[in-house]
Design a protein around this motif. Structure first.
Motif, PDB file in Angstrom:
ATOM      1  N   PHE A 144       0.920  -1.239   0.232  1.00 56.76           N
ATOM      2  CA  PHE A 144      -0.225   0.001  -0.185  1.00 56.76           C
ATOM      3  C   PHE A 144       0.992   1.741   0.209  1.00 56.76           C
ATOM      4  O   PHE A 144       1.787   0.997   0.931  1.00 56.76           O
ATOM      5  CB  PHE A 144      -0.959  -0.110   1.364  1.00 56.76           C
ATOM      6  CG  PHE A 144      -1.392  -1.362   1.610  1.00 56.76           C
ATOM      7  CD1 PHE A 144      -2.968  -1.005   0.500  1.00 56.76           C
ATOM      8  CD2 PHE A 144      -1.890  -2.068   2.080  1.00 56.76           C
ATOM      9  CE1 PHE A 144      -4.328  -1.541   0.896  1.00 56.76           C
ATOM     10  CE2 PHE A 144      -2.606  -3.859   1.792  1.00 56.76           C
ATOM     11  CZ  PHE A 144      -3.896  -3.047   1.539  1.00 56.76           C
ATOM     12  N   TRP A 145       0.936   1.904  -0.539  1.00 56.38           N
ATOM     13  CA  TRP A 145       1.050   3.060  -0.786  1.00 56.38           C
ATOM     14  C   TRP A 145       0.411   4.773  -1.059  1.00 56.38           C
ATOM     15  O   TRP A 145      -0.263   4.472  -1.644  1.00 56.38           O
ATOM     16  CB  TRP A 145       2.677   3.360  -2.327  1.00 56.38           C
ATOM     17  CG  TRP A 145       2.011   3.285  -3.576  1.00 56.38           C
ATOM     18  CD1 TRP A 145       1.860   4.133  -4.646  1.00 56.38           C
ATOM     19  CD2 TRP A 145       1.192   2.117  -4.438  1.00 56.38           C
ATOM     20  NE1 TRP A 145       1.336   4.298  -5.096  1.00 56.38           N
ATOM     21  CE2 TRP A 145       1.152   2.523  -5.650  1.00 56.38           C
ATOM     22  CE3 TRP A 145       0.937   1.238  -3.956  1.00 56.38           C
ATOM     23  CZ2 TRP A 145       0.678   2.148  -6.651  1.00 56.38           C
ATOM     24  CZ3 TRP A 145       0.641   0.491  -5.211  1.00 56.38           C
ATOM     25  CH2 TRP A 145       0.655   0.312  -6.320  1.00 56.38           C
ATOM     26  N   ALA A 146       1.389   5.750  -1.082  1.00 61.22           N
ATOM     27  CA  ALA A 146       0.492   7.393  -1.348  1.00 61.22           C
ATOM     28  C   ALA A 146       0.567   7.313  -2.379  1.00 61.22           C
ATOM     29  O   ALA A 146       1.842   7.715  -3.218  1.00 61.22           O
ATOM     30  CB  ALA A 146       1.301   7.919  -0.494  1.00 61.22           C
ATOM     31  N   PHE A 160       3.476   2.666   2.379  1.00 60.32           N
ATOM     32  CA  PHE A 160       3.548   3.145   3.723  1.00 60.32           C
ATOM     33  C   PHE A 160       3.353   1.462   4.636  1.00 60.32           C
ATOM     34  O   PHE A 160       2.836   1.535   6.281  1.00 60.32           O
ATOM     35  CB  PHE A 160       2.566   3.990   4.370  1.00 60.32           C
ATOM     36  CG  PHE A 160       0.709   3.776   4.272  1.00 60.32           C
ATOM     37  CD1 PHE A 160       0.139   2.926   4.587  1.00 60.32           C
ATOM     38  CD2 PHE A 160       0.420   4.102   2.729  1.00 60.32           C
ATOM     39  CE1 PHE A 160      -1.028   2.880   4.852  1.00 60.32           C
ATOM     40  CE2 PHE A 160      -0.643   3.823   2.021  1.00 60.32           C
ATOM     41  CZ  PHE A 160      -1.941   2.949   2.793  1.00 60.32           C
ATOM     42  N   LYS A 161       2.460   0.815   3.646  1.00 59.64           N
ATOM     43  CA  LYS A 161       1.899  -1.068   4.597  1.00 59.64           C
ATOM     44  C   LYS A 161       2.435  -2.255   3.513  1.00 59.64           C
ATOM     45  O   LYS A 161       1.945  -1.725   2.170  1.00 59.64           O
ATOM     46  CB  LYS A 161       0.553  -0.935   4.570  1.00 59.64           C
ATOM     47  CG  LYS A 161       0.367  -1.634   5.631  1.00 59.64           C
ATOM     48  CD  LYS A 161       0.915  -1.361   7.897  1.00 59.64           C
ATOM     49  CE  LYS A 161      -0.109  -2.432   8.354  1.00 59.64           C
ATOM     50  NZ  LYS A 161       1.048  -2.602   9.772  1.00 59.64           N
ATOM     51  N   GLN A 162       3.463  -2.974   3.852  1.00 55.49           N
ATOM     52  CA  GLN A 162       3.059  -4.268   3.462  1.00 55.49           C
ATOM     53  C   GLN A 162       3.559  -5.157   4.116  1.00 55.49           C
ATOM     54  O   GLN A 162       4.061  -5.814   4.830  1.00 55.49           O
ATOM     55  CB  GLN A 162       4.660  -4.076   2.274  1.00 55.49           C
ATOM     56  CG  GLN A 162       5.363  -3.818   2.837  1.00 55.49           C
ATOM     57  CD  GLN A 162       7.007  -3.386   2.055  1.00 55.49           C
ATOM     58  OE1 GLN A 162       6.158  -3.436   0.175  1.00 55.49           O
ATOM     59  NE2 GLN A 162       7.851  -3.048   2.188  1.00 55.49           N
ATOM     60  N   GLY A 163       3.632  -6.459   3.011  1.00 51.40           N
ATOM     61  CA  GLY A 163       3.603  -7.903   4.071  1.00 51.40           C
ATOM     62  C   GLY A 163       2.622  -8.926   3.831  1.00 51.40           C
ATOM     63  O   GLY A 163       0.824  -8.674   2.549  1.00 51.40           O
ATOM     64  N   LEU A 164       2.644 -10.017   4.095  1.00 46.50           N
ATOM     65  CA  LEU A 164       1.506 -11.118   3.550  1.00 46.50           C
ATOM     66  C   LEU A 164       0.281 -10.946   4.094  1.00 46.50           C
ATOM     67  O   LEU A 164      -0.206 -10.265   5.156  1.00 46.50           O
ATOM     68  CB  LEU A 164       1.933 -12.321   3.670  1.00 46.50           C
ATOM     69  CG  LEU A 164       3.242 -13.307   2.982  1.00 46.50           C
ATOM     70  CD1 LEU A 164       4.036 -14.404   3.792  1.00 46.50           C
ATOM     71  CD2 LEU A 164       2.371 -13.760   1.720  1.00 46.50           C
ATOM     72  N   TRP A 174      -4.027   1.159  10.812  1.00 42.26           N
ATOM     73  CA  TRP A 174      -3.538   1.799  10.027  1.00 42.26           C
ATOM     74  C   TRP A 174      -3.619   2.851  10.047  1.00 42.26           C
ATOM     75  O   TRP A 174      -4.556   4.183   9.637  1.00 42.26           O
ATOM     76  CB  TRP A 174      -3.574   1.702   8.338  1.00 42.26           C
ATOM     77  CG  TRP A 174      -3.334  -0.345   8.336  1.00 42.26           C
ATOM     78  CD1 TRP A 174      -2.662  -0.860   9.451  1.00 42.26           C
ATOM     79  CD2 TRP A 174      -3.343  -1.032   7.771  1.00 42.26           C
ATOM     80  NE1 TRP A 174      -2.979  -2.517   8.404  1.00 42.26           N
ATOM     81  CE2 TRP A 174      -3.173  -2.336   7.918  1.00 42.26           C
ATOM     82  CE3 TRP A 174      -3.226  -0.318   5.777  1.00 42.26           C
ATOM     83  CZ2 TRP A 174      -3.469  -3.631   6.724  1.00 42.26           C
ATOM     84  CZ3 TRP A 174      -3.473  -1.660   5.067  1.00 42.26           C
ATOM     85  CH2 TRP A 174      -3.862  -2.711   5.039  1.00 42.26           C
ATOM     86  N   THR A 175      -2.323   4.088  10.218  1.00 44.50           N
ATOM     87  CA  THR A 175      -2.732   5.091  10.339  1.00 44.50           C
ATOM     88  C   THR A 175      -2.528   5.732   8.561  1.00 44.50           C
ATOM     89  O   THR A 175      -1.615   5.767   7.872  1.00 44.50           O
ATOM     90  CB  THR A 175      -1.792   5.653  10.944  1.00 44.50           C
ATOM     91  OG1 THR A 175      -1.370   5.894  12.062  1.00 44.50           O
ATOM     92  CG2 THR A 175      -1.180   7.645  10.568  1.00 44.50           C
ATOM     93  N   LYS A 181       1.125  10.986  11.754  1.00 42.40           N
ATOM     94  CA  LYS A 181       2.112  11.493  10.502  1.00 42.40           C
ATOM     95  C   LYS A 181       0.717  10.827   9.293  1.00 42.40           C
ATOM     96  O   LYS A 181      -0.444  10.754  10.037  1.00 42.40           O
ATOM     97  CB  LYS A 181       2.307   9.038  10.608  1.00 42.40           C
ATOM     98  CG  LYS A 181       3.043   8.727   9.202  1.00 42.40           C
ATOM     99  CD  LYS A 181       3.260   7.465   9.511  1.00 42.40           C
ATOM    100  CE  LYS A 181       2.294   6.681   9.146  1.00 42.40           C
ATOM    101  NZ  LYS A 181       2.592   5.005   8.631  1.00 42.40           N
ATOM    102  N   ASN A 182       1.657  11.852   7.865  1.00 43.67           N
ATOM    103  CA  ASN A 182       0.315  11.338   7.070  1.00 43.67           C
ATOM    104  C   ASN A 182       0.548  11.071   5.927  1.00 43.67           C
ATOM    105  O   ASN A 182       2.658  11.184   5.944  1.00 43.67           O
ATOM    106  CB  ASN A 182      -0.176  13.127   6.938  1.00 43.67           C
ATOM    107  CG  ASN A 182      -1.211  13.160   5.618  1.00 43.67           C
ATOM    108  OD1 ASN A 182       0.152  13.138   4.678  1.00 43.67           O
ATOM    109  ND2 ASN A 182      -1.569  14.308   5.780  1.00 43.67           N
ATOM    110  N   ILE A 183       0.689   9.948   5.934  1.00 43.16           N
ATOM    111  CA  ILE A 183       0.897   8.938   4.398  1.00 43.16           C
ATOM    112  C   ILE A 183       1.490   9.702   3.500  1.00 43.16           C
ATOM    113  O   ILE A 183       2.559   9.639   2.632  1.00 43.16           O
ATOM    114  CB  ILE A 183       0.348   8.101   4.122  1.00 43.16           C
ATOM    115  CG1 ILE A 183       0.088   8.216   3.354  1.00 43.16           C
ATOM    116  CG2 ILE A 183       0.167   7.142   5.180  1.00 43.16           C
ATOM    117  CD1 ILE A 183      -1.586   6.963   3.196  1.00 43.16           C
TER     118      ILE A 183
END
Length: 357
Positions: A144-146, A160-164, A174-175, A181-183
């Motif tokens: 997941f990305w901005a 800002f988030k990754q994985g299985l 998730w923020t 934080k601001n992605i």
């Protein structure tokens, strides 16, 4: 007597008439009409643009998982029922929060991992057969990305988030934008009457980043993934038969909270935390000495302190050694080895853990 009384009455009445005829009046009128109170709006609406590989392995638009601006109810981000190893998908979500600045949180909760029966190839390699013993969540990887709205992972855009699935779809918030934080960069909430984008790519197998050069155009309608690619590569050769017929189910939700009067809001809950003010080195050693021929092949938890240093080793050496390993001498036999063992290491009370050898 009666005449006198009547005469006095007449005089009084006449006087009243004279007084009334001599009054002057001044007038002024100010009106404030239509005074109104109305509540503001915190109403998140979302649209989604989705792509997936087809039967020929080519990336195509996915109408069943794409929609225009609307509430989430009745829409699915994921509805792919015949995955094959190496399949890849990409979605870009656009977020709109009306006329109030807002904190934004995202949540994906894995609700089921159905086995969906076991065909013969799966039976040979899968010892589990319960209703929710499927293994797809162990082989479906997400990033997941901005994004800037073009459905393409480009250089300079931040994941800002990754994985299985099994590791990140845990039902925890998730923020996206909170007080910590601001992605999309910087700090502060998502501003009212703006549009922001979240990109997400998934792979049935091993996902690797292959970012495309940033074109700086955002969403134009002609610079999306069908022209430029997703910015990722998917390799599915190691998936194996254990995932045949397996599935996953999940709920996806977003929460928005007005930022005014909620300056310390965190998606994870609690108050904002101060950043660590130091780094603690829990174990640092060069293994280059011993004390009078004596060694101790262990790690000594008691020698760590709370400010990043150590208190010397068991033999009184002041240089901070908390462990030693005898690698042998010139007189040691060929292939002489030693083993350093330790119990589990507690890191309670430390920040930014560093191990140095």
């Amino acid at each position: 007597m009666k005449k006198i009384i009547l005469s006095i009455t007449s005089i009084i009445f006449a006087g009243a008439l004279v007084l009334g005829g001599t009054v002057a009046t001044y007038n002024n009128k100010n009106v404030s009409s239509g005074n109104t109170f109305a509540t503001g709006i915190i109403d998140l609406k979302i649209d989604n643009e989705s792509y997936v590989t087809n039967e020929d392995g080519n990336l195509v638009y996915s109408p069943s998982t794409s929609w225009s601006l609307a509430p989430l109810a009745g829409h699915l981000f994921f509805n792919f029922l015949d995955l094959k190893p190496g399949d890849i998908g990409e979605d870009t979500i656009s977020l709109h929060v009306n006329n109030n600045n807002a904190w934004v949180c995202m949540n994906i909760n894995l609700t089921a991992t159905p086995e969906n029966g076991q065909p013969e190839p799966e039976v040979l390699v899968d010892a589990t057969s319960g209703i929710n013993d499927g293994e797809l969540q162990n082989n479906l990887y997400f990033s997941f990305w901005a994004d800037d709205g073009d459905n393409v992972y480009e250089n300079g855009e931040k994941i800002f988030k990754q994985g299985l699935v099994k590791d990140i779809w845990d039902g925890k918030n998730w923020t996206v934008a909170d007080s910590g934080k601001n992605i999309w960069g910087g700090t502060g909430p998502m501003l009212a009457n703006t549009t922001k984008y979240i990109g997400k790519a998934w792979c049935f197998g091993n996902l690797s980043e292959n970012p495309v050069n940033q074109d700086g155009q955002g969403k134009t309608g002609s610079n999306g993934p069908l022209v430029r690619g997703t910015g990722f590569m998917c390799e599915g050769k190691d998936v194996g038969n254990i995932v045949q017929s397996d599935g996953i189910k999940a709920d996806v939700s977003f929460t928005v909270v007005q930022s005014r009067s909620n300056s310390g809001f965190l998606c994870a809950g609690g108050e904002p935390q101060e950043p660590p003010k130091h780094t603690s080195t829990l174990f640092s050693d060069n293994f280059n000495s011993c004390f009078k021929g004596k060694v101790f092949n262990k790690i000594d938890n008691a020698k760590w302190d709370q400010i990043g240093g150590v208190q010397g080793d068991d033999h009184g050496n002041p240089h901070g050694k908390v462990a030693a390993l005898d690698a042998g001498t010139n007189q040691s036999g060929a292939n002489h080895t030693e083993v350093l063992t330790t119990e589990s290491i507690s890191t309670t009370g430390y920040n930014n853990i560093v191990l140095k050898y």
